[in-house]
Design a protein around this motif. Structure first.
Motif, PDB file in Angstrom:
ATOM      1  N   LYS A  56       0.849  -1.065   0.133  1.00 58.27           N
ATOM      2  CA  LYS A  56      -0.222   0.107  -0.020  1.00 58.27           C
ATOM      3  C   LYS A  56       0.897   1.139  -0.074  1.00 58.27           C
ATOM      4  O   LYS A  56       0.719   2.428  -0.733  1.00 58.27           O
ATOM      5  N   GLU A  57       1.971   1.245   0.903  1.00 60.61           N
ATOM      6  CA  GLU A  57       2.625   2.304   0.982  1.00 60.61           C
ATOM      7  C   GLU A  57       3.500   2.558  -0.555  1.00 60.61           C
ATOM      8  O   GLU A  57       3.933   3.631  -0.980  1.00 60.61           O
ATOM      9  N   MET A 100       4.292   5.831  -5.320  1.00 57.78           N
ATOM     10  CA  MET A 100       4.145   6.028  -6.853  1.00 57.78           C
ATOM     11  C   MET A 100       3.270   7.210  -6.900  1.00 57.78           C
ATOM     12  O   MET A 100       3.741   7.914  -7.885  1.00 57.78           O
ATOM     13  N   HIS A 101       2.094   7.273  -6.356  1.00 58.74           N
ATOM     14  CA  HIS A 101       1.150   8.383  -6.776  1.00 58.74           C
ATOM     15  C   HIS A 101       1.818   9.684  -6.413  1.00 58.74           C
ATOM     16  O   HIS A 101       1.546  10.589  -7.099  1.00 58.74           O
ATOM     17  N   ILE A 102       2.573   9.800  -5.233  1.00 56.59           N
ATOM     18  CA  ILE A 102       2.990  11.009  -5.037  1.00 56.59           C
ATOM     19  C   ILE A 102       4.067  11.410  -6.034  1.00 56.59           C
ATOM     20  O   ILE A 102       4.111  12.654  -6.352  1.00 56.59           O
ATOM     21  N   ALA A 103       4.913  10.586  -6.359  1.00 55.88           N
ATOM     22  CA  ALA A 103       6.008  10.854  -7.228  1.00 55.88           C
ATOM     23  C   ALA A 103       5.692  11.224  -8.821  1.00 55.88           C
ATOM     24  O   ALA A 103       6.029  12.172  -9.452  1.00 55.88           O
ATOM     25  N   PHE A 104       4.423  10.348  -8.881  1.00 64.65           N
ATOM     26  CA  PHE A 104       3.857  10.653 -10.542  1.00 64.65           C
ATOM     27  C   PHE A 104       3.231  11.626 -10.925  1.00 64.65           C
ATOM     28  O   PHE A 104       2.397  12.408  -9.964  1.00 64.65           O
ATOM     29  N   ILE A 160       1.645   3.369 -18.345  1.00 64.89           N
ATOM     30  CA  ILE A 160       2.420   2.822 -17.406  1.00 64.89           C
ATOM     31  C   ILE A 160       1.640   1.957 -16.528  1.00 64.89           C
ATOM     32  O   ILE A 160       0.420   2.421 -16.171  1.00 64.89           O
ATOM     33  N   VAL A 161       1.743   0.509 -16.316  1.00 62.29           N
ATOM     34  CA  VAL A 161       1.005  -0.277 -15.756  1.00 62.29           C
ATOM     35  C   VAL A 161       1.397  -0.337 -14.286  1.00 62.29           C
ATOM     36  O   VAL A 161       2.463  -1.000 -13.909  1.00 62.29           O
ATOM     37  N   LEU A 162       0.501  -0.470 -13.332  1.00 65.22           N
ATOM     38  CA  LEU A 162       0.699  -0.883 -12.050  1.00 65.22           C
ATOM     39  C   LEU A 162       0.019  -2.052 -11.869  1.00 65.22           C
ATOM     40  O   LEU A 162      -1.138  -2.041 -11.738  1.00 65.22           O
ATOM     41  N   SER A 163       0.803  -3.087 -11.772  1.00 69.17           N
ATOM     42  CA  SER A 163       0.297  -4.465 -11.654  1.00 69.17           C
ATOM     43  C   SER A 163       0.297  -4.808  -9.998  1.00 69.17           C
ATOM     44  O   SER A 163       1.235  -5.344  -9.456  1.00 69.17           O
ATOM     45  N   ASP A 164      -1.004  -4.582  -9.550  1.00 73.49           N
ATOM     46  CA  ASP A 164      -1.031  -5.170  -8.136  1.00 73.49           C
ATOM     47  C   ASP A 164      -1.193  -6.763  -7.906  1.00 73.49           C
ATOM     48  O   ASP A 164      -2.154  -7.123  -8.174  1.00 73.49           O
ATOM     49  N   SER A 167      14.281   5.744 -13.227  1.00 76.03           N
ATOM     50  CA  SER A 167      14.220   6.991 -12.619  1.00 76.03           C
ATOM     51  C   SER A 167      13.351   7.310 -11.406  1.00 76.03           C
ATOM     52  O   SER A 167      13.524   8.010 -10.429  1.00 76.03           O
ATOM     53  N   PHE A 168      12.252   6.481 -11.559  1.00 79.07           N
ATOM     54  CA  PHE A 168      11.196   6.598 -10.506  1.00 79.07           C
ATOM     55  C   PHE A 168      11.766   6.210  -9.297  1.00 79.07           C
ATOM     56  O   PHE A 168      11.671   6.769  -8.166  1.00 79.07           O
ATOM     57  N   LEU A 169      12.695   5.184  -9.387  1.00 81.61           N
ATOM     58  CA  LEU A 169      13.285   4.808  -7.980  1.00 81.61           C
ATOM     59  C   LEU A 169      14.097   5.496  -7.292  1.00 81.61           C
ATOM     60  O   LEU A 169      13.903   5.627  -5.935  1.00 81.61           O
TER      61      LEU A 169
END
Ligand code: PMP
Ligand code: GLU
Length: 412
Positions: free
Chosen positions: A100-101, A106-110, A197-201, A252-254
């Motif tokens: 969840k975190e 991801m949402h904060i950065a994107f 961008i796919v976020l595969s949960d 770069s997200f990392l």
């Protein structure tokens, strides 16, 4: 006095999954009988060897690297390679306090817009709002197993704007529908065409009942992030251990995610990270098969005993949820429906509106985990032949709650 709180934050409520858990417990403490089908938590014990490892590392008090223990990232990388056929190297894995975190970061950065298929988990939208990213729900149909068709996805992308940065969230097996996506290849094709961008949960992938699990990353690895963790398959939700795997092209997200991690939770607690090495390194197939066998049997019991001309429902394929839809109801919205069901039968569920559906649709989420998982687990010899008598013996609250619910529905 709330003028000193941001409007966007004031809009948020406490997450409905956690609220229903607390509400059910309060009612129980007041002496009421509640069938706890609201909260989604694995009832099974964490495998003993993993608990042992946690105990053995309780004295480890030092901080670990922000990104997480190297050995843990290494074993998760191997696990993902085996599961998805893709190489997410250890350098691209971030250990987080629950997946969840990871998603929140991801949402904060994107910067961009988010497409979420409905049904979709309760936290996706609030998290996007915290990150100031606009949400576009994409309502799916029962006829496509509660996942979007390629055409529906493409239409939605065009509506949002082809040139926009878009994250598309995919969760299979799905919370709340309990369905497994069977058109990943087509979805991946569209995702590739528009460079989504796919976020595969993938938090429930080890709880896919018939081993038909597939990761969308198999068809579209370039821009697919994967999240997972110990909460569901390993029964360790309260341990708060998750991960995010970043595709090499989006490394770069990392960097940004690590900065956010370092300025918020610093790093995940040390003993749990060591215990998680055991969880991902060891062979827990037998445990997983037994857990899946029990969930599959209980899920099918619920399905068979609830389906009627008043209750539409699909058979379970994974996770531990089902999504009954009630026909001929007089209620204004699905929240009112759930309230009435709780008051009149003691069955706690969550309304479909918490999962992105229009409030008028009488959909609900039912989590069939209200049983003593240790007792059930320890009494099952052959997980392929769990019969009704065993369900009655080891999951009596599920049986009773479903009887009450189906009787209630008969009067609709
Ligand atoms: N995704 C889905 C669909 C979930 O149901 C959950 C359950 N909590 C999560 C993510 C987050 O799990 P955790 O933070 O415990 O890894
Ligand atoms: N995932 C669980 C659910 O959907 C609960 C845990 C949570 O929401 O963090 O009920």
């Amino acid at each position: 006095m709330s003028s000193n709180i941001k409007k966007s934050i004031l809009k948020l409520k406490e997450s409905s999954t956690l609220v229903i858990n607390e509400k059910s417990k309060d009612l129980i403490n007041q002496g009421k009988k509640v069938y706890q089908f609201g909260f989604g938590q694995s009832p099974f014990p964490v495998p003993e060897t993993i608990v042992e490892s946690l105990k053995n590392h309780a004295h480890r008090k030092e901080y670990l690297p922000i990104q997480g223990l190297v050995k843990l990232r290494e074993v998760i990388s191997k696990y993902l390679l085996k599961k998805t056929g893709n190489n997410y190297p250890k350098e691209n894995i971030l250990i987080t306090p629950g997946s969840k975190e990871a998603m929140l970061l991801m949402h904060i950065a994107f910067k961009g817009e988010i497409i979420i298929p409905a049904p979709g988990w309760v936290s996706y939208e609030p998290q996007a709002q915290i990150g100031s990213n606009k949400v576009h729900w994409l309502e799916t149909k029962r006829s496509n197993n509660w996942f979007p068709t390629a055409l529906e996805l493409e239409k939605k992308i065009k509506k949002v704007g082809k040139k926009k940065n878009i994250i598309f969230i995919l969760n299979s097996p799905n919370n709340p529908s309990g369905s497994v996506c069977n058109n990943l290849k087509e979805i991946a094709k569209v995702a590739k065409k528009y460079k989504l961008i796919v976020l595969s949960d993938e938090i429930y992938t080890d709880l896919t009942f018939k081993d038909e699990y597939n990761s969308i990353s198999k068809f579209y690895s370039e821009f697919t992030f994967i999240t997972g963790g110990l909460s569901k398959w390993c029964g360790a939700g309260g341990w708060r251990l998750g991960f995010l795997a970043v595709p090499p092209k989006l490394k770069s997200f990392l960097t940004s995610l690590k900065s956010l991690a370092s300025e918020s939770y610093s790093t995940v607690n040390t003993p749990t990270q060591y215990a998680a090495v055991e969880a991902y390194e060891g062979n827990y197939d037998e445990y997983k098969n037994k857990v899946k066998g029990i969930l599959n049997a209980v899920g099918n019991y619920v399905y068979n005993n609830l389906k009627s001309n008043k209750v539409l429902i699909k058979p379970p394929q994974g996770a531990f949820y089902l999504m009954p839809e009630f026909k001929n109801t007089k209620f204004k919205n699905s929240s009112k429906l759930c309230e009435a069901i709780l008051n009149e039968t003691g069955v706690a569920m969550l309304p479909g509106s918490d999962f992105g559906f229009k409030p008028k649709r009488m959909l609900t989420r039912l989590s069939y985990t209200d049983f003593d998982g240790s007792k059930f687990y320890n009494n099952v010899k052959d997980y392929n032949s769990i019969d009704e008598d065993m369900i009655k013996e080891f999951a009596p609250s599920v049986v009773e709650g479903i009887t009450r619910l189906s009787n209630w529905a008969k009067n609709l």
